[in-house]
Design a protein around this motif. Structure first.
Motif, PDB file in Angstrom:
ATOM      1  N   ALA A 121       1.045  -1.056  -0.041  1.00  0.00           N
ATOM      2  CA  ALA A 121       0.031   0.106   0.099  1.00  0.00           C
ATOM      3  C   ALA A 121       0.857   1.353   0.049  1.00  0.00           C
ATOM      4  O   ALA A 121       1.814   1.365   0.849  1.00  0.00           O
ATOM      5  N   ILE A 122       0.842   2.083  -1.051  1.00  0.00           N
ATOM      6  CA  ILE A 122       1.700   3.318  -1.012  1.00  0.00           C
ATOM      7  C   ILE A 122       0.714   4.601  -0.696  1.00  0.00           C
ATOM      8  O   ILE A 122      -0.360   4.995  -1.297  1.00  0.00           O
ATOM      9  N   TYR A 123       1.025   5.187   0.332  1.00  0.00           N
ATOM     10  CA  TYR A 123       0.368   6.445   0.795  1.00  0.00           C
ATOM     11  C   TYR A 123       1.039   7.603   0.403  1.00  0.00           C
ATOM     12  O   TYR A 123       2.208   7.785  -0.042  1.00  0.00           O
ATOM     13  N   TRP A 124       0.425   8.702   0.463  1.00  0.00           N
ATOM     14  CA  TRP A 124       1.005  10.018   0.014  1.00  0.00           C
ATOM     15  C   TRP A 124       1.909  10.630   1.047  1.00  0.00           C
ATOM     16  O   TRP A 124       1.730  10.223   2.523  1.00  0.00           O
ATOM     17  N   MET A 125       2.971  11.009   0.803  1.00  0.00           N
ATOM     18  CA  MET A 125       4.145  11.628   1.951  1.00  0.00           C
ATOM     19  C   MET A 125       3.538  12.750   2.534  1.00  0.00           C
ATOM     20  O   MET A 125       3.852  12.837   3.716  1.00  0.00           O
ATOM     21  N   HIS A 126       2.594  13.716   1.808  1.00  0.00           N
ATOM     22  CA  HIS A 126       2.393  14.770   2.588  1.00  0.00           C
ATOM     23  C   HIS A 126       0.860  14.533   3.327  1.00  0.00           C
ATOM     24  O   HIS A 126       0.496  15.215   4.296  1.00  0.00           O
ATOM     25  N   ASP A 127       0.235  13.329   3.464  1.00  0.00           N
ATOM     26  CA  ASP A 127      -0.875  13.007   3.987  1.00  0.00           C
ATOM     27  C   ASP A 127      -0.777  11.740   4.113  1.00  0.00           C
ATOM     28  O   ASP A 127      -1.405  10.644   3.489  1.00  0.00           O
ATOM     29  N   LYS A 128      -0.293  11.264   5.376  1.00  0.00           N
ATOM     30  CA  LYS A 128      -0.053   9.599   5.365  1.00  0.00           C
ATOM     31  C   LYS A 128      -1.285   8.804   5.831  1.00  0.00           C
ATOM     32  O   LYS A 128      -1.097   7.740   6.050  1.00  0.00           O
ATOM     33  N   THR A 129      -2.332   9.504   5.884  1.00  0.00           N
ATOM     34  CA  THR A 129      -3.655   8.708   6.035  1.00  0.00           C
ATOM     35  C   THR A 129      -4.421   8.326   4.737  1.00  0.00           C
ATOM     36  O   THR A 129      -5.384   7.648   4.766  1.00  0.00           O
ATOM     37  N   GLY A 134      -3.172   1.636  -4.646  1.00  0.00           N
ATOM     38  CA  GLY A 134      -3.562   0.455  -4.092  1.00  0.00           C
ATOM     39  C   GLY A 134      -3.468  -0.585  -5.187  1.00  0.00           C
ATOM     40  O   GLY A 134      -2.876  -0.663  -6.054  1.00  0.00           O
ATOM     41  N   ALA A 135      -4.697  -1.347  -5.089  1.00  0.00           N
ATOM     42  CA  ALA A 135      -4.551  -2.251  -5.991  1.00  0.00           C
ATOM     43  C   ALA A 135      -4.948  -1.959  -7.510  1.00  0.00           C
ATOM     44  O   ALA A 135      -5.864  -1.247  -7.586  1.00  0.00           O
ATOM     45  N   GLY A 136      -4.293  -2.248  -8.403  1.00  0.00           N
ATOM     46  CA  GLY A 136      -4.437  -1.954  -9.741  1.00  0.00           C
ATOM     47  C   GLY A 136      -5.450  -2.714 -10.610  1.00  0.00           C
ATOM     48  O   GLY A 136      -5.123  -4.032 -10.445  1.00  0.00           O
ATOM     49  N   SER A 137      -6.238  -2.035 -11.480  1.00  0.00           N
ATOM     50  CA  SER A 137      -7.374  -2.920 -12.254  1.00  0.00           C
ATOM     51  C   SER A 137      -7.216  -2.081 -13.569  1.00  0.00           C
ATOM     52  O   SER A 137      -6.687  -0.998 -13.808  1.00  0.00           O
ATOM     53  N   PHE A 138      -8.192  -2.717 -14.564  1.00  0.00           N
ATOM     54  CA  PHE A 138      -8.131  -2.282 -15.923  1.00  0.00           C
ATOM     55  C   PHE A 138      -9.551  -2.416 -16.223  1.00  0.00           C
ATOM     56  O   PHE A 138     -10.063  -3.251 -16.354  1.00  0.00           O
ATOM     57  N   SER A 147      -6.345   2.803 -10.140  1.00  0.00           N
ATOM     58  CA  SER A 147      -5.628   2.296  -8.736  1.00  0.00           C
ATOM     59  C   SER A 147      -6.615   2.446  -7.551  1.00  0.00           C
ATOM     60  O   SER A 147      -7.410   3.664  -7.498  1.00  0.00           O
ATOM     61  N   ASP A 148      -7.038   1.655  -6.889  1.00  0.00           N
ATOM     62  CA  ASP A 148      -7.778   1.536  -5.676  1.00  0.00           C
ATOM     63  C   ASP A 148      -7.278   2.521  -4.720  1.00  0.00           C
ATOM     64  O   ASP A 148      -6.256   2.041  -3.980  1.00  0.00           O
ATOM     65  N   THR A 167       2.420  -1.235  -9.612  1.00  0.00           N
ATOM     66  CA  THR A 167       3.007   0.109  -9.960  1.00  0.00           C
ATOM     67  C   THR A 167       4.657  -0.025  -9.819  1.00  0.00           C
ATOM     68  O   THR A 167       5.055  -0.647  -8.935  1.00  0.00           O
ATOM     69  N   GLY A 168       5.407   0.531 -10.870  1.00  0.00           N
ATOM     70  CA  GLY A 168       6.637   0.522 -10.694  1.00  0.00           C
ATOM     71  C   GLY A 168       7.269   1.546  -9.594  1.00  0.00           C
ATOM     72  O   GLY A 168       8.521   1.522  -9.626  1.00  0.00           O
TER      73      GLY A 168
END
Length: 310
Positions: A121-129, A134-138, A147-148, A167-168
């Motif tokens: 799970a990749i959170y924003w640096m400026h808002d860690k909440t 998240g999970a990638g779909s097409f 991205s969820d 994600t890379g």
């Protein structure tokens, strides 16, 4: 005993972010599990000199020019495969961790042999909440990759999701699968190369996973904003070329022919609206790059984009 993981950090004129990323990994992750490979994409700011003085123990790959995200990381992936690492962890340098991310992802991959790759799970640096990715779909009907960004609940942290792409920004990859699927498509250069590789690995019979119990934080878009002219806004104009072109390339290879009419209408309106906005705001360079991306996206031969697949 050989370390199982090679962490690949691609730097391009962002030494401060790369240094902070390395320090973060060293602080929170067990260094017995990994080596760090820094691949530099022809930086003009003495990045390598800074890194080598501060971290002489790391492995360095000096690309003489900006090879883009795809081929720049491929140089690190080739080194990882040739030196016998079991896994490669491709990470953006504008990221930080606050847990042993490497051990978390490694444990998951060791116990799920059907997985080609996993992301946290990749959170924003400026808002860690809040979740950045998240999970990638097409969505085949609209032609959009999604991205969820739902923040995982307590029950979500107990399991994983089978995604359609990872994600890379943080992509923990099984090297034996890369030997079958191939590396990033270097012609993509920047954007959608991670989605395209995910689909190729899935096409080889593997899964890609989203593991929300592992987390990291991403600033997002640092390199894209470095050299952006002020008159053209905060985002570098060339980004619109790569995003539009690569999006169309991806749809031509992995989209559904049944959905193409809807894809054309939906995305046609979007790109026309975006072009109109650039023209009205007199962002002529962005408009030019967008038109170039659309033309190359539509008319470039698939035999040139995927020569081994045709």
């Amino acid at each position: 005993m050989a370390k199982p993981v090679a962490i690949i950090l691609l730097n391009w004129n962002t030494p401060e972010h790369t240094v902070n990323c390395i320090l973060s990994l060293k602080q929170y992750c067990d260094e017995a599990l990994f080596d760090i490979i820094v691949a530099d994409n022809g930086s003009a700011d003495n990045s390598l000199t800074i890194f080598k003085a501060r971290f002489p123990e790391l492995i360095y790959i000096e690309n003489k020019e900006n090879l883009g995200f795809a081929e720049g990381n491929n140089r690190g992936l080739l080194y990882s495969i040739e030196k016998g690492y079991t896994y490669s962890l491709v990470m953006n340098t504008d990221t930080l961790v606050d847990q042993d991310l490497v051990k978390c992802l490694l444990t998951h991959m060791d116990s799920h042999p059907q997985a080609a790759a996993v992301q946290p799970a990749i959170y924003w640096m400026h808002d860690k909440t809040k979740i950045w990715n998240g999970a990638g779909s097409f969505n085949r009907l609209s032609g959009k990759t999604i991205s969820d960004t739902t923040v995982p609940g307590e029950t979500d942290l107990l399991s994983y999701k089978v995604a359609e792409w990872v994600t890379g920004c943080c992509m923990f990859i099984r090297n034996s699968v890369l030997a079958k699927s191939g590396l990033f498509n270097k012609l993509f250069f920047l954007y959608y190369e991670d989605v395209e590789l995910s689909f190729r690995m899935r096409g080889a019979g593997f899964e890609v996973h989203y593991l929300p119990s592992c987390r990291m934080y991403h600033e997002a878009g640092v390199s894209a904003k470095v050299s952006a002219p002020k008159k053209e806004g905060a985002l570098s104009p060339v980004i619109h070329y790569y995003v539009s072109r690569n999006h169309i390339w991806f749809l031509r290879q992995y989209g559904s022919a049944v959905c193409y009419p809807v894809n054309i209408i939906y995305n046609g309106f979007y790109y026309l609206a975006l072009l109109a906005y650039f023209v009205l705001r007199r962002r002529n360079e962005k408009a030019g790059y967008l038109i170039k991306g659309l033309k190359e996206g539509i008319f470039t031969s698939k035999n040139l984009i995927w020569p081994k697949n045709n």
